[in-house]
Design a protein around this motif. Structure first.
Motif, PDB file in Angstrom:
ATOM      1  N   ASP A 119       0.735  -6.931   2.164  1.00 36.35           N
ATOM      2  CA  ASP A 119       1.635  -5.609   2.328  1.00 36.35           C
ATOM      3  C   ASP A 119       2.382  -5.543   1.166  1.00 36.35           C
ATOM      4  OD1 ASP A 119       3.283  -7.696   3.130  1.00 36.35           O
ATOM      5  OD2 ASP A 119       3.853  -6.602   4.533  1.00 36.35           O
ATOM      6  N   GLU A 120       2.989  -6.379   0.536  1.00 36.63           N
ATOM      7  CA  GLU A 120       3.963  -6.283  -0.489  1.00 36.63           C
ATOM      8  C   GLU A 120       3.325  -5.977  -2.059  1.00 36.63           C
ATOM      9  OE1 GLU A 120       7.185  -9.347  -1.050  1.00 36.63           O
ATOM     10  OE2 GLU A 120       6.997  -9.688   0.712  1.00 36.63           O
ATOM     11  N   ILE A 122       0.155  -4.114  -1.759  1.00 35.52           N
ATOM     12  CA  ILE A 122      -0.426  -2.652  -1.521  1.00 35.52           C
ATOM     13  C   ILE A 122       0.641  -1.475  -1.456  1.00 35.52           C
ATOM     14  CG2 ILE A 122      -1.490  -1.559   0.507  1.00 35.52           C
ATOM     15  CD1 ILE A 122      -2.763  -4.224   1.232  1.00 35.52           C
ATOM     16  N   PHE A 123       1.787  -1.935  -1.130  1.00 31.58           N
ATOM     17  CA  PHE A 123       2.899  -1.003  -1.000  1.00 31.58           C
ATOM     18  C   PHE A 123       3.869  -1.269  -2.437  1.00 31.58           C
ATOM     19  CE2 PHE A 123       1.569  -1.361   3.442  1.00 31.58           C
ATOM     20  CZ  PHE A 123       1.213  -0.180   3.616  1.00 31.58           C
ATOM     21  N   ARG A 130      -2.274  -2.076  -5.336  1.00 31.95           N
ATOM     22  CA  ARG A 130      -2.128  -1.054  -4.505  1.00 31.95           C
ATOM     23  C   ARG A 130      -3.389  -0.389  -3.864  1.00 31.95           C
ATOM     24  NH1 ARG A 130       2.205   3.270  -7.169  1.00 31.95           N
ATOM     25  NH2 ARG A 130       2.014   4.146  -5.065  1.00 31.95           N
ATOM     26  N   VAL A 155      -3.654  -3.156   5.112  1.00 32.06           N
ATOM     27  CA  VAL A 155      -2.175  -3.581   5.162  1.00 32.06           C
ATOM     28  C   VAL A 155      -2.198  -5.261   4.728  1.00 32.06           C
ATOM     29  CG1 VAL A 155      -1.167  -1.924   6.373  1.00 32.06           C
ATOM     30  CG2 VAL A 155      -1.529  -4.188   7.568  1.00 32.06           C
ATOM     31  N   CYS A 173      -5.627  -3.899   9.553  1.00 26.84           N
ATOM     32  CA  CYS A 173      -4.663  -2.854   9.564  1.00 26.84           C
ATOM     33  C   CYS A 173      -4.270  -2.587  11.223  1.00 26.84           C
ATOM     34  CB  CYS A 173      -5.422  -1.489   8.910  1.00 26.84           C
ATOM     35  SG  CYS A 173      -7.011  -1.140   9.764  1.00 26.84           S
TER      36      CYS A 173
END
Length: 272
Positions: A119-120, A122-123, A130, A155, A173
């Motif tokens: 997640d760190e 992807i976001f 990303r 995620v 997700c």
């Protein structure tokens, strides 16, 4: 398997299990290559391995890749190297960045490198991270990103495997766990709903698949076998299997229909 002298390792105060152990400085290690009979076929000395390595992937010609899961930017915006390619004799050939918060790394038979992110990533700010999934050349060039939207936004990357020239990457997700089957020659992606939510390993052969789910740090795994029927993966059998030693995070390698699991100091194999 990469072996490291325990004296170079330090334990994190915040992360439990073996993944909380790491080397803060460059270190020497040995790569052990196992044959189908479970015995060591070759041992290669690797000098000056960069710190914080957390992934190993295989490349053609007995070459291999070591990867640190994290990268960061300097003041000029350049991302720090976190992937290191070695030749069959343990000499470093190259270094580059393959994104931030790398959770899955798979090496293909044609030399491609395939990744899934946490997640760190992807976001975060790295462009390939990303995209949730990415493909790279063995020289570090970004060669593939998803061209069509996923059924739901990923995620977290889970695991991956190769099947001939195809690559499978698993991610989850809020709507569950999914498997994306990538054909590198065309860039085509087909995504399936996984019949198992919490998976650590996968191997695929034609219309058959096997999934593993570990009992963390215990000598047992749960195997789920599935069939691809009408474009849907359906679970057909499940069993709990005792193995020679503890199974931990990032214990699995799935290649051409065989799932290899590291259990303590041993490897066990299961066919799809």
């Amino acid at each position: 398997m990469v072996r490291v002298d325990e004296r170079v390792l330090k334990r994190s105060d915040y992360v439990a299990g073996w993944v909380g152990w790491g080397a803060a400085e460059p270190f020497d290690a040995a790569l052990e290559v196992f044959g189908a009979d479970g015995r060591v076929r070759r041992r290669v000395a690797v000098r000056g391995v960069p710190p914080h390595i957390s992934h190993l992937a295989l490349l053609p010609g007995d070459r291999f890749l070591l990867v640190s899961g994290r990268s960061g930017q300097d003041r000029q915006g350049r991302w720090a190297d976190n992937a290191y390619v070695y030749d069959r004799d343990g000499r470093r050939e190259g270094a580059f960045c393959i994104g931030d918060d790398v959770q899955v790394v798979v090496g293909s038979r044609r030399g491609g490198i395939w990744t899934a992110y946490g997640d760190e990533g992807i976001f975060g700010h790295h462009p390939e991270s990303r995209g949730a999934l990415a493909g790279w050349s063995s020289r570090g060039g970004a060669v593939w990103t998803p061209r069509t939207p996923f059924p739901a936004g990923p995620v977290q990357g889970r695991t991956g495997c190769t099947e001939g020239d195809r690559v499978w990457l698993a991610w989850y997700c809020r709507e569950g766990t999914h498997l994306s089957r990538i054909t590198p020659s065309t860039g085509e992606v087909t995504t399936f709903r996984s019949p198992v939510t919490d998976i650590d390993g996968i191997a695929v052969r034609g219309d058959r698949a096997v999934f593993s789910r570990r009992d963390h740090n215990r000598p047992a795994v749960t195997l789920t076998r599935a069939r691809l029927v009408g474009g849907v993966l359906e679970a057909v059998a499940e069993e709990r299997v005792a193995v020679p030693g503890p199974v931990v995070l990032r214990c699995a390698q799935g290649r051409d229909g065989v799932l290899w699991l590291r259990a303590g100091d041993s490897w066990v194999r299961f066919k799809a």
